[in-house]
Design an enzyme around this catalytic site. Structure first.
Site, PDB file in Angstrom:
ATOM      1  CG  LEU A 189      -2.087  -0.927   1.300  1.00 48.85           C
ATOM      2  CD1 LEU A 189      -2.853  -0.736   2.610  1.00 48.85           C
ATOM      3  CD2 LEU A 189      -3.026  -0.757   0.116  1.00 48.85           C
ATOM      4  CG  ASP A 190       0.734   4.050  -3.208  1.00 46.56           C
ATOM      5  OD1 ASP A 190       1.521   3.146  -3.524  1.00 46.56           O
ATOM      6  OD2 ASP A 190      -0.037   4.609  -4.015  1.00 46.56           O
ATOM      7  CG  PHE A 191       4.018   7.580   2.913  1.00 43.84           C
ATOM      8  CD1 PHE A 191       4.542   7.243   4.155  1.00 43.84           C
ATOM      9  CD2 PHE A 191       3.685   8.913   2.669  1.00 43.84           C
ATOM     10  CE1 PHE A 191       4.719   8.210   5.144  1.00 43.84           C
ATOM     11  CE2 PHE A 191       3.856   9.882   3.640  1.00 43.84           C
ATOM     12  CZ  PHE A 191       4.370   9.523   4.883  1.00 43.84           C
ATOM     13  CB  THR A 202      -2.968   4.107   0.301  1.00 43.01           C
ATOM     14  OG1 THR A 202      -2.751   4.826  -0.912  1.00 43.01           O
ATOM     15  CG2 THR A 202      -4.276   3.336   0.203  1.00 43.01           C
TER      16      THR A 202
END
Length: 312
Positions: A66-68, A70
């Site tokens: 998961l993106d930073f 998100t």
């Protein structure tokens, strides 16, 4: 959902082989940089020191990313065999993921499939970002599919926004953010793909959240749903005024959808039993060929990503 802290880690699912956690926004999964005082890996070590695996560099095997910025459901495998079974589901595209987002503007179509091919951006100063095929500097674009369903229309800090459910059918880097931006409806608070007027500096976070996850491994169905973070009681800036599609009905559809293409051993643990075809019905699809050496090597490479790294 409160900002992340070392003790504040919500567990959505737990078994002998897997954990699913509700990752906070603006928290990295892991980092080799000492300046990162808070990462998901450090939270896990703090809350579950007995589950850390000394044979891995980070102590835990994260099944996906998961993106930073998100937040939401993220699965952790607690042993190498479990990681392998999860990898198999991802490789065969049998994992179901759904995200909630607030996007700029009122999306007019209630349902759509977004199919822009996505590649890496080679433009100077944008080297770590993605772009859609046909834009300047877009290298090696690959087919990408996202399903979008509009849930609500409303206002965020006085500006028109839509609350949407996003289901990625492929797994490109930043896919949901790039697809929403390409539609002209970027995710609220997205500093990379959002509006260039400085408007995205105002929200306290990027409004993208991994809401639902289902991984149908052969041994167990790993399934988790988080609370909805985009409700007025948690963020007074968000004021919905028009209901387009009830979220609960969409979740029910996700939960009852059959496990796509179960592998050997019969129907997967997330699926109802599959009866034999009756008269006039097509036969089941042929069995998949055995895994090739190249596919096996890819699996081993994926598993070794989290093995212990030697000291420099």
């Amino acid at each position: 959902m409160e900002p992340g802290s070392m003790e504040n880690l919500s567990i959505l699912y737990r078994s002998h082989d897997f954990l699913v956690v509700n990752k906070h926004w603006d928290v990295r999964i892991d980092s080799k940089t000492w300046r990162e005082t808070l990462t998901l890996q450090k939270q896990l070590r703090h809350c579950f020191p007995e589950l850390a695996d000394p044979d891995t560099y980070y102590g835990f095997r994260f099944c996906h990313q998961l993106d930073f910025s998100t937040s939401g459901a993220l699965c952790v495998a607690l042993n190498k065999a479990a990681a392998g079974s999860a990898y198999k589901c991802f490789k065969e595209r049998r994992v179901t993921k759904a995200y909630l987002a607030l996007v700029r503007g009122h999306v007019q179509e209630s349902r759509m499939t977004i199919s822009y091919a996505i590649g890496r951006n080679s433009t100077e100063g944008r080297a770590h970002t993605m772009c859609i095929e046909g834009t300047q500097g877009c290298e090696n674009p690959k087919p990408s599919l996202t399903e979008l369903v509009v849930l609500e229309h409303g206002l965020y800090a006085g500006d028109p926004v839509s609350k949407v459910l996003l289901q990625p059918l492929t797994g490109r880097t930043h896919q949901l953010r790039v697809h929403c931006s390409a539609l002209g409806h970027p995710v609220v608070g997205d500093l990379t793909y959002g509006q260039a007027s400085g408007q995205e500096d105002q929200p306290f976070r990027m409004m993208l959240h991994a809401f639902y996850l289902k991984i149908p491994t052969q041994a167990e169905c790993v399934e988790a749903r988080t609370p909805d973070p985009f409700v007025p009681t948690l963020d007074a800036c968000w004021i919905p005024h028009t209901l387009v599609q009830p979220l609960d009905q969409l979740v029910q559809d996700l939960r009852t959808a059959p496990d796509p293409e179960p592998t050997e051993g019969g129907p997967g643990p997330c699926s109802p039993s599959m009866p034999l075809p009756g008269p006039g019905q097509p036969p089941p699809p042929p069995a998949k060929p055995p895994e090739t050496e190249a596919q096996r090597a890819s699996c081993l490479q994926w598993l070794s990503e989290w093995t212990l790294e030697p000291d420099n």
